[in-house]
Design a protein around this motif. Structure first.
Motif, PDB file in Angstrom:
ATOM      1  N   ASP A   4       0.833  -1.214   0.000  1.00 22.35           N
ATOM      2  CA  ASP A   4       0.000   0.000   0.000  1.00 22.35           C
ATOM      3  C   ASP A   4       0.862   1.257   0.000  1.00 22.35           C
ATOM      4  OD1 ASP A   4      -2.336  -1.437  -0.023  1.00 22.35           O
ATOM      5  OD2 ASP A   4      -2.566  -1.428   2.154  1.00 22.35           O
ATOM      6  N   THR A   5       1.950   1.220   0.752  1.00 23.77           N
ATOM      7  CA  THR A   5       2.843   2.376   0.798  1.00 23.77           C
ATOM      8  C   THR A   5       3.415   2.670  -0.587  1.00 23.77           C
ATOM      9  OG1 THR A   5       3.447   1.837   3.075  1.00 23.77           O
ATOM     10  CG2 THR A   5       4.909   3.314   1.886  1.00 23.77           C
ATOM     11  N   PHE A   6       3.895   1.624  -1.254  1.00 27.05           N
ATOM     12  CA  PHE A   6       4.440   1.831  -2.599  1.00 27.05           C
ATOM     13  C   PHE A   6       3.352   2.223  -3.585  1.00 27.05           C
ATOM     14  CE2 PHE A   6       8.225  -0.620  -1.251  1.00 27.05           C
ATOM     15  CZ  PHE A   6       9.189   0.230  -1.744  1.00 27.05           C
ATOM     16  N   THR A   7       2.185   1.572  -3.491  1.00 30.63           N
ATOM     17  CA  THR A   7       1.118   1.859  -4.446  1.00 30.63           C
ATOM     18  C   THR A   7       0.608   3.287  -4.302  1.00 30.63           C
ATOM     19  OG1 THR A   7       0.471  -0.456  -4.415  1.00 30.63           O
ATOM     20  CG2 THR A   7      -1.125   1.109  -5.294  1.00 30.63           C
ATOM     21  N   TYR A   8       0.223   3.662  -3.079  1.00 30.15           N
ATOM     22  CA  TYR A   8      -0.321   5.015  -2.884  1.00 30.15           C
ATOM     23  C   TYR A   8       0.759   6.082  -3.004  1.00 30.15           C
ATOM     24  CZ  TYR A   8      -4.517   2.597  -1.472  1.00 30.15           C
ATOM     25  OH  TYR A   8      -5.629   1.807  -1.462  1.00 30.15           O
ATOM     26  N   GLY A   9       1.983   5.756  -2.595  1.00 27.44           N
ATOM     27  CA  GLY A   9       3.090   6.699  -2.803  1.00 27.44           C
ATOM     28  C   GLY A   9       3.361   6.902  -4.281  1.00 27.44           C
ATOM     29  N   GLY A  10       3.277   5.812  -5.050  1.00 24.46           N
ATOM     30  CA  GLY A  10       3.452   5.927  -6.499  1.00 24.46           C
ATOM     31  C   GLY A  10       2.358   6.749  -7.143  1.00 24.46           C
ATOM     32  N   LEU A  68      11.046  12.205 -11.710  1.00 23.85           N
ATOM     33  CA  LEU A  68       9.872  12.023 -10.859  1.00 23.85           C
ATOM     34  C   LEU A  68       8.896  11.033 -11.485  1.00 23.85           C
ATOM     35  CD1 LEU A  68       8.459  13.002  -8.277  1.00 23.85           C
ATOM     36  CD2 LEU A  68       7.426  14.805  -9.638  1.00 23.85           C
ATOM     37  N   THR A  69       8.720  11.106 -12.782  1.00 25.58           N
ATOM     38  CA  THR A  69       7.857  10.157 -13.477  1.00 25.58           C
ATOM     39  C   THR A  69       8.406   8.738 -13.374  1.00 25.58           C
ATOM     40  OG1 THR A  69       7.221  11.910 -15.021  1.00 25.58           O
ATOM     41  CG2 THR A  69       6.765   9.644 -15.691  1.00 25.58           C
ATOM     42  N   ALA A  70       9.714   8.586 -13.527  1.00 21.23           N
ATOM     43  CA  ALA A  70      10.327   7.258 -13.431  1.00 21.23           C
ATOM     44  C   ALA A  70      10.198   6.682 -12.027  1.00 21.23           C
ATOM     45  CB  ALA A  70      11.795   7.340 -13.836  1.00 21.23           C
ATOM     46  N   VAL A  71      10.393   7.510 -11.006  1.00 20.27           N
ATOM     47  CA  VAL A  71      10.256   7.036  -9.623  1.00 20.27           C
ATOM     48  C   VAL A  71       8.810   6.654  -9.333  1.00 20.27           C
ATOM     49  CG1 VAL A  71      10.393   7.771  -7.197  1.00 20.27           C
ATOM     50  CG2 VAL A  71      12.265   8.266  -8.756  1.00 20.27           C
ATOM     51  N   ALA A  72       7.862   7.425  -9.841  1.00 17.21           N
ATOM     52  CA  ALA A  72       6.449   7.087  -9.640  1.00 17.21           C
ATOM     53  C   ALA A  72       6.116   5.761 -10.306  1.00 17.21           C
ATOM     54  CB  ALA A  72       5.558   8.203 -10.199  1.00 17.21           C
ATOM     55  N   ALA A  73       6.599   5.538 -11.511  1.00 18.38           N
ATOM     56  CA  ALA A  73       6.348   4.270 -12.202  1.00 18.38           C
ATOM     57  C   ALA A  73       6.998   3.108 -11.463  1.00 18.38           C
ATOM     58  CB  ALA A  73       6.862   4.344 -13.632  1.00 18.38           C
ATOM     59  N   LEU A  74       8.188   3.316 -10.944  1.00 16.50           N
ATOM     60  CA  LEU A  74       8.870   2.265 -10.182  1.00 16.50           C
ATOM     61  C   LEU A  74       8.115   1.928  -8.906  1.00 16.50           C
ATOM     62  CD1 LEU A  74      11.390   0.460  -9.823  1.00 16.50           C
ATOM     63  CD2 LEU A  74      12.410   2.366  -8.570  1.00 16.50           C
ATOM     64  N   CYS A  75       7.678   2.948  -8.177  1.00 14.06           N
ATOM     65  CA  CYS A  75       6.925   2.712  -6.941  1.00 14.06           C
ATOM     66  C   CYS A  75       5.617   1.981  -7.233  1.00 14.06           C
ATOM     67  CB  CYS A  75       6.649   4.031  -6.211  1.00 14.06           C
ATOM     68  SG  CYS A  75       8.099   4.744  -5.429  1.00 14.06           S
ATOM     69  N   LEU A  76       4.937   2.393  -8.282  1.00 10.33           N
ATOM     70  CA  LEU A  76       3.680   1.720  -8.638  1.00 10.33           C
ATOM     71  C   LEU A  76       3.915   0.266  -9.028  1.00 10.33           C
ATOM     72  CD1 LEU A  76       1.734   4.446 -10.597  1.00 10.33           C
ATOM     73  CD2 LEU A  76       0.995   3.278  -8.540  1.00 10.33           C
ATOM     74  N   ILE A  78       6.359  -1.694  -8.058  1.00 13.94           N
ATOM     75  CA  ILE A  78       6.682  -2.457  -6.853  1.00 13.94           C
ATOM     76  C   ILE A  78       5.435  -2.691  -6.026  1.00 13.94           C
ATOM     77  CG2 ILE A  78       7.916  -2.360  -4.643  1.00 13.94           C
ATOM     78  CD1 ILE A  78      10.179  -0.906  -6.111  1.00 13.94           C
ATOM     79  N   GLY A  79       4.612  -1.661  -5.879  1.00 12.08           N
ATOM     80  CA  GLY A  79       3.383  -1.792  -5.093  1.00 12.08           C
ATOM     81  C   GLY A  79       2.416  -2.799  -5.680  1.00 12.08           C
TER      82      GLY A  79
END
Length: 84
Positions: A4-10, A68-76, A78-79
């Motif tokens: 959830d942390t990775f998904t919502y953070g993403g 920022l876009t790449a980090v968001a895609a990575l977090c999503l 992983i989540g």
């Protein structure tokens, strides 16, 4: 919990990235005079140091938006990959 942390953070980072991209797109539309001046001097050889510094700052903002876009895609990713 971790997924959830990775998904919502993403999602949050993705929304911020979309806002930055929209802001950049709004700023990217030049006036007619600056468009003609840029077309006349495409390589920027007659640019002053201030104009070069201004272009360098905008390049850094574009690089930050891409990161920022790449980090968001990575977090999503992983989540979504972590099972519930």
């Amino acid at each position: 919990m971790l997924d959830d942390t990775f998904t919502y953070g993403g999602w949050a980072l993705g929304l911020i990235a979309v806002g930055v991209w929209l802001w950049l797109a709004r700023r990217a539309v030049p006036s007619f005079e600056s468009f003609v001046r840029g077309f006349d001097d495409e390589l920027g050889l007659s640019a002053t140091p201030e104009e070069r510094a201004h272009c360098a700052r905008w390049y850094q903002v574009r690089q930050a938006a891409m990161a920022l876009t790449a980090v968001a895609a990575l977090c999503l990713s992983i989540g979504f990959a972590i099972p519930d």
